[in-house]
Design a protein around this motif. Structure first.
Motif, short mmCIF file in Angstrom:
data_model
loop_
_atom_site.label_atom_id
_atom_site.label_comp_id
_atom_site.label_asym_id
_atom_site.label_seq_id
_atom_site.Cartn_x
_atom_site.Cartn_y
_atom_site.Cartn_z
N UNK A 107 0.84 -1.20 0.00
CA UNK A 107 0.00 0.00 0.00
C UNK A 107 0.88 1.25 0.00
N UNK A 108 0.47 2.27 -0.76
CA UNK A 108 1.16 3.55 -0.75
C UNK A 108 2.57 3.55 -1.31
N UNK A 109 2.87 2.63 -2.22
CA UNK A 109 4.24 2.48 -2.73
C UNK A 109 4.65 3.51 -3.78
N UNK A 110 3.68 4.22 -4.38
CA UNK A 110 3.99 5.10 -5.52
C UNK A 110 3.36 6.48 -5.37
N UNK A 111 4.03 7.46 -5.97
CA UNK A 111 3.51 8.82 -6.02
C UNK A 111 2.64 9.03 -7.25
N UNK A 112 2.88 8.25 -8.28
CA UNK A 112 2.17 8.38 -9.55
C UNK A 112 2.01 7.00 -10.18
N UNK A 113 0.81 6.72 -10.65
CA UNK A 113 0.54 5.51 -11.45
C UNK A 113 0.06 5.98 -12.81
N UNK A 114 0.65 5.43 -13.86
CA UNK A 114 0.23 5.75 -15.22
C UNK A 114 -0.18 4.46 -15.93
N UNK A 115 -1.14 4.59 -16.80
CA UNK A 115 -1.54 3.47 -17.65
C UNK A 115 -1.90 4.04 -19.01
N UNK A 116 -1.12 3.68 -20.01
CA UNK A 116 -1.30 4.23 -21.35
C UNK A 116 -1.70 3.12 -22.32
N UNK A 117 -2.91 3.21 -22.82
CA UNK A 117 -3.43 2.28 -23.83
C UNK A 117 -3.49 0.84 -23.34
N UNK A 118 -3.68 0.65 -22.05
CA UNK A 118 -3.84 -0.73 -21.57
C UNK A 118 -5.16 -0.96 -20.83
N UNK A 119 -5.80 0.12 -20.36
CA UNK A 119 -7.03 -0.03 -19.57
C UNK A 119 -8.09 -0.85 -20.29
N UNK A 120 -8.22 -0.65 -21.60
CA UNK A 120 -9.24 -1.39 -22.35
C UNK A 120 -8.94 -2.88 -22.43
N UNK A 121 -7.73 -3.28 -22.04
CA UNK A 121 -7.35 -4.69 -22.04
C UNK A 121 -7.49 -5.35 -20.67
N UNK A 122 -7.78 -4.57 -19.63
CA UNK A 122 -7.89 -5.15 -18.30
C UNK A 122 -9.13 -6.02 -18.22
N UNK A 123 -8.97 -7.19 -17.64
CA UNK A 123 -10.10 -8.11 -17.54
C UNK A 123 -11.15 -7.57 -16.56
N UNK A 124 -10.71 -7.02 -15.43
CA UNK A 124 -11.62 -6.49 -14.41
C UNK A 124 -11.19 -5.05 -14.12
#
Length: 199
Positions: A107-124
């Motif tokens: 928990x709380x490991x990152x200051x920023x999370x990015x996701x570029x062109x992968x969200x539409x591929x997430x199963x859930x």
């Protein structure tokens, strides 16, 4: 056409070596550049920001973030083994094989999370966003960039299996995961958008 996540992961694994070449590679590079500009603006005042790229693919965004923020501590995850190999070979980031729905970080490991062109591929998508929120430090941000339409427009046009989501639906899912209402920025042709949500 039904979306099969295992088939999707296998297909991207096979394309890993040439993913950044050709017309698709050019488009991907332009999207990555625009996502990178948005991303670094969110950690402008943060020394040595801890940045996670979810669905990092062959590592293009990680390489750009490393150039824009040489002091950043970069990490990437991707479910496709071939993509992980490419990213490990081409970046200074720590890259692991993992899905958005099961991020192997505390928990709380990152200051920023990015996701570029992968969200539409997430199963859930809901579970993936909950994981992104979990690994963000208080006040951290998520940049979620992908093909998004507006509610009421046909969504069976883009994305895996011809399915793209609406910004409204993605915003609702981000809110349910604990993010503030996202601010949406058009990135490319008013089809690729980035939603920025604060933890």
């Amino acid at each position: 056409m039904t979306f099969d996540p295992e088939r999707d992961i296998a297909a991207y694994g096979r394309r890993a070596g040439g993913y950044e070449r050709g017309p698709r590679g050019f488009l991907h590079g332009e999207i990555v550049r625009r996502v990178g500009v948005v991303a670094v603006s969110l950690v402008d005042g943060t020394p040595e920001p801890r940045i996670l790229d979810v669905g990092c693919g062959s590592g293009a965004l990680l390489r750009l973030l490393g150039r824009l923020r040489p002091d950043a501590r970069l990490t990437g995850v991707d479910p496709a083994p071939g993509m992980v190999r490419e990213a490990v070979a081409s970046t200074r980031a720590a890259v692991l094989q993992a899905s958005a729905e099961a991020l192997p970080f505390g928990d709380g490991s990152f200051d920023l999370v990015v996701s570029s062109s992968s969200f539409s591929h997430w199963e859930d998508k809901a579970a993936g966003l909950e994981e992104c929120r979990r690994v963000l430090a208080p006040g951290g941000a998520l940049v979620l960039a992908d093909v998004f339409t507006t509610r009421g427009l046909p969504v069976r046009v883009f994305g895996p299996g011809g399915a793209a989501g609406s910004r409204e639906r993605a915003g609702e899912t981000m809110g349910a995961a604990g993010f503030a209402v996202p601010l949406w920025r058009p990135l490319f042709a008013r089809v690729i958008w980035a939603g920025v949500g604060r933890a």
